[in-house]
Structures are given as C-alpha cells and as structure tokens.
Design an enzyme around this catalytic site. Structure first.
Site, mmCIF file in Angstrom:
data_model
loop_
_atom_site.group_PDB
_atom_site.id
_atom_site.type_symbol
_atom_site.label_atom_id
_atom_site.label_comp_id
_atom_site.label_asym_id
_atom_site.label_seq_id
_atom_site.Cartn_x
_atom_site.Cartn_y
_atom_site.Cartn_z
ATOM 1 N N SER A 203 0.840 -1.189 0.000
ATOM 2 C CA SER A 203 0.000 0.000 0.000
ATOM 3 C C SER A 203 0.886 1.255 0.000
ATOM 4 O O SER A 203 1.704 1.426 -0.899
ATOM 5 C CB SER A 203 -0.965 -0.039 1.184
ATOM 6 O OG SER A 203 -2.082 0.768 0.939
ATOM 7 N N ASP A 442 -9.491 -4.922 -5.225
ATOM 8 C CA ASP A 442 -9.051 -3.821 -4.370
ATOM 9 C C ASP A 442 -9.355 -2.491 -5.043
ATOM 10 O O ASP A 442 -8.867 -2.233 -6.144
ATOM 11 C CB ASP A 442 -7.545 -3.963 -4.118
ATOM 12 C CG ASP A 442 -6.944 -2.786 -3.371
ATOM 13 O OD1 ASP A 442 -7.707 -2.013 -2.753
ATOM 14 O OD2 ASP A 442 -5.708 -2.650 -3.411
ATOM 15 N N HIS A 467 -6.494 -6.176 -1.323
ATOM 16 C CA HIS A 467 -5.427 -5.271 -0.930
ATOM 17 C C HIS A 467 -4.281 -6.013 -0.228
ATOM 18 O O HIS A 467 -4.472 -6.590 0.848
ATOM 19 C CB HIS A 467 -6.002 -4.201 -0.002
ATOM 20 C CG HIS A 467 -5.168 -2.962 0.117
ATOM 21 N ND1 HIS A 467 -4.898 -2.131 -0.945
ATOM 22 C CD2 HIS A 467 -4.538 -2.401 1.180
ATOM 23 C CE1 HIS A 467 -4.171 -1.115 -0.551
ATOM 24 N NE2 HIS A 467 -3.919 -1.256 0.743
#
Length: 512
Positions: A203, A442, A467
């Site tokens: 991320s 995601d 994710h």
C-alpha cells in the site's frame, strides 16, 4: 482509516495548545463533513484491515527470540545543513537472522519498509517474508517509518506533533532517506557489502518501495510494491475510481444487494426528515450514541462498504458476507432492515455497532498529516456508483487542512518528485526491477500499475485479489490464483538475485 471532516472552528481559540492535543480532541468529538462540503475521505492504506481484525485468521506467531530489535541514531533532516538538521532520533528496526546464509556467501537481505503504523506486528502479519526467507537464505529486516511506533523525533510524540515546525520533517522523502541510512548501517555492521537487498512494501509502503528503487538504485536490486496506487495522484487516475471499483465488487457479488445499497441513501434521508427521524435511525441501526446528523450514518456505511471491498479476501470475502446479510433480509424486508442486516452480518450483533467510541491512534493523527501535506489522493464519488455523489473539491480540502495544521497540501508534489505522468514512457528506459502487484477487487488497484512497463518492470495482478493479499502468510486454503501470483513474484525476485550474482562475479573477474 476513518478520516472525518477536517473543519475545526475552535482552532483559533485553542491555538496555544499543542497540535497533538488539538488533533486528538478534534478527531474524537468532531462531526463528519456532509457530502455537500466535499471533504473526501482518503481510506487508510495498510496491508492489514485494522478496522475489523476478525476478518483474518490469527497469524502464526514468529518466535520472539528470532526477531531482534535495534535502534539507529537517525538524522532528523537529510536535506538541510542548518544546525537543527543534525538533531538525531532513535529509529527502530527489527532483524530476523534465522534464515540468513551470512555475509561470506553474500546472502540476500529482504527489507520491509514500514508505513503508517508501528512495526511491532510486521514480522507476524507480513508472512510473505517468513514463508520465502529459507529458499533465499535471506536476512529479514523491518524498518519503522519515522513518527510512528518508537521512531519518534524530539523525545516524545507530543513534542514531535506539537506544531507545523516539528511535524514538518514528517514526509516520504525523509523516510526514504532514513531507510537508505539504516540499510547502509546494517550492511556495514554485518560486513555484508555484497549482499543484494530487495525492498518490499504494501500500500503506502508499496509506494515507498517502488520509489526507493527509483531514488536509491545503488542500495537495492529490486522492489516488490504490493497494492501501491502510485498513479492515484494529480488526476492521473479518475477521481471516482476507488468507489467505482467498490460498486463493481458489490454488483458482481449480487445485483439485488447493489440495488438495495443504491436505494438506501434516499431512504435514510427520507426517514431522517421525519419528526424524530434521527432517533428512529439511531434505533434502527443500534448506534452507540444518538445520531447528531444523517451523515454520521452515511459515512459509516460508505466506509464499511469501501473497506469490505478493499480487504475482500478469502476465505471470508467480506463483500459476500455483507451482501449475504442484505439479501437474506433476516431482520426485515424493508430497505433499512436489509442494510442493517448487512452491518450485523459483518460486524456481529453486538451491544452497539454504528458510531462506537473512536480509537484515536498515532496512525489516525499521522495519516491525517500525511494526507494533508503530500499524500493528496483525490478520491471523489461520481454519478456512476452506488453511493451519493460527492466530488473531490481541492479548495475545501486545502481549507480544511489549513485549519488544522496551518499549512496547505501540495497536491502536485508526489508527481513532481517521484513521477507518475507518462509512466510507461519514462520508466520504460529509466527504471528496472520493480514488481507492481495488485488484486483487481481492491479499489486502490485503479491507481496501480496494471500493465508491464518493460521486461523488468512488471505488473502481476489477479482478478479476484484484494489489498496486499500476496504479502500475507500463505495457508492451505489459498486459492490457486493466489498461489500462482506469489510463485510468479518469487521467480522474478530469484532472477534479479541471480543476475546480481552474475554481474558481481564478472566484476570481480575483471578486476583481477
């Protein structure tokens, strides 16, 4: 992370208090912005969904004796030479020596770049490193991001977040320079100058990993950037992309669920407009306290749906859980009863579900600062989703951030410093050895790199992935597509290291 509206009318009256106190009080007691005020929630970026730990099987604990904690005397400001720039602070990093082949064999180093949270649980949660360390004979390193966990400048978190002058050293460029200094220190200490380093992140940490490879190619042979939305800046990606993907996920799961959610917003407003409407909604949704305005409920539901999609991973699949509750209509056949059934299906039938007391953590405050300075991800909601339209409004965004921190965001800085526009044209010749991995369920994948840029800057994605799913620990219930994704990433990483060893041996032969 649940980012509420950032209008802070009492800022001036309380200006003599520390910034930390202001932000904590604000986040705890403020009301969320209404849709018309156009404050965009930037969903938290984390490999692990802290909003609902029960969605995950408990990770297999790593033996504490395997992981050693260290502190590096880190420079406060890498980019200035003023006296205060030379101030230092202790930056924490963890090392797992168990699998390392040692410096004499130039065994590799896997460096996990911490993001907007402490690294205490990273050795447990980022199972990808543990799962594959033995096959690489790799040293595992976890480096904490400045201003999080125990890596706090100025002696305490309160001092570090006191005002814009102290918190101004809190940015990604400083963090990357921190990682570079720590990695150089580790290699010097372990006499591992010839050990190749692969940086890994998820991320926001995935963005850092890819940027580290571009900014410090002499310190790493490659980067695995999982679920890194590096193109969700400066309008490269459509602003409504995140919630468009959320909508697609729910519609693919169930057309009737999608339609119920789509119709629910007008029904919420209709009930709220009636006498004692907010009291009625509070009872219908079993809120932890009486709703003060409709948007408290709307924002809660929107974030629940969004995070459900973001972390829609096997074997639970939160989107299916929510839609199963909505379609099952176990609590009644009217729209609001169906919506509440979806909440209960995900959260459980606890004493209260909506508007539970806010846990204001260092991540809440830290990520707020980061998104109010450089991480301006312009997420808005258009007319083509299952949500109420709420376009991103940069003017209101700036005004809100200035009211809290006294500084304006820099929405174009990320693309100026790291790039992003015309990325295929630029990185096709300039960059190398980066894996951009994504799961297309995601919502943040809409801002990720989904096509190969070159032979060695590759996109690895799965249609049903979520994710940072590839960074989590493998288990027997993993679907075949996830197993293949991880195997492909490992194969590429082994190729990088083999090429590095070949180049290193050739260099040694040429210097004889």
């Amino acid at each position: 992370m649940n980012l509420k509206g950032i209008f802070f009318s009492s800022f001036v009256a309380m200006k003599h208090h520390s910034l930390l106190f202001l932000v904590l009080i604000f986040l705890t007691y403020s009301r969320p912005f209404s849709a018309t005020q156009s404050w965009t929630t930037i969903p938290r970026m984390s490999p692990i969904p802290e909003w609902e730990a029960s969605l995950h099987d408990d990770p297999v604990a790593v033996d504490a004796e395997q992981v050693k904690s260290f502190f590096f005397k880190q420079t406060l400001d890498h980019f200035n030479y003023k006296p205060e720039s030379y101030t230092t602070f202790p930056q924490r990093y963890l090392i797992n020596f168990k699998y390392w082949g040692g410096a004499n064999s130039s065994a590799p180093i896997f460096a996990y770049l911490g993001a907007e949270a402490p690294i205490d649980n990273s050795p447990n949660t980022i199972g990808f490193l543990i799962d594959n360390a033995a096959s690489f004979n790799a040293l595992l390193v976890y480096i904490e991001h400045r201003y999080y966990g125990k890596s706090v400048p100025f002696g305490s978190r309160e001092e570090a977040l006191k005002n814009a002058s102290t918190i101004g050293y809190f940015n990604s460029a400083q963090a990357l320079a921190d990682y570079a200094a720590v990695l150089k220190h580790i290699k010097n200490t372990l006499h591992a100058q010839n050990s190749p380093v692969i940086v890994i992140g998820g991320s926001y940490g995935g963005m850092l990993a890819s940027w580290f490879r571009l900014k410090y190619p002499h310190l790493t042979v490659g980067a695995l950037a999982s679920s890194a939305p590096i193109l969700y800046f400066d309008n490269i990606t459509p602003q409504n992309g995140y919630y468009s993907v959320v909508t697609r996920d729910y519609r693919e799961a169930s057309e009737t669920c999608y339609k119920t959610i789509l119709q629910s917003w007008s029904e919420i407003h209709r009930v709220a407009s009636q006498p004692n409407g907010l009291v009625t909604l509070s009872k219908r949704f079993n809120t932890c306290h009486l709703l003060n305005q409709t948007d408290e409920l709307i924002n809660y539901l929107r974030l629940m749906y969004g995070y459900g999609a973001q972390y829609n991973q096997p074997p639970k699949y939160p989107v299916n859980v929510i839609c199963g509750g909505i379609d099952g209509a176990s609590l009644g056949s009217d729209i609001l009863s169906k919506i509440y059934a979806g909440v209960v299906a995900l959260k459980g039938n606890t004493t209260c579900t909506v508007n539970a007391p806010t846990n204001v953590s260092e991540t809440t405050v830290g990520w707020r600062w980061q998104t109010c300075s450089e991480m301006v991800i312009p997420i808005g909601i258009g007319n083509d989703t299952m949500f109420e339209p709420n376009p991103f409004n940069i003017k209101r965004y700036v005004e809100g951030c200035k009211k809290i921190f006294g500084v304006s965001p820099r929405p174009h800085w990320v693309t100026t410093y790291y790039g992003g526009h015309n990325i295929t044209l630029v990185l096709g010749r300039f960059g190398s050895n980066i894996i951009f991995s994504n799961g297309l369920k995601d919502p943040y994948s809409i801002g990720g790199v989904l096509e190969n840029i070159s032979d060695n800057i590759v996109a690895v994605h799965t249609v049903n992935g979520s994710h940072c799913l590839d960074l989590l620990r493998a288990n027997d219930s993993d679907p075949e597509w996830l197993v293949k994704q991880r195997k492909k990433e490992i194969k590429i990483m082994k190729r990088w290291i083999s090429q590095y060893y070949a180049d290193l041996h050739a260099l040694k032969d040429n210097t004889k």
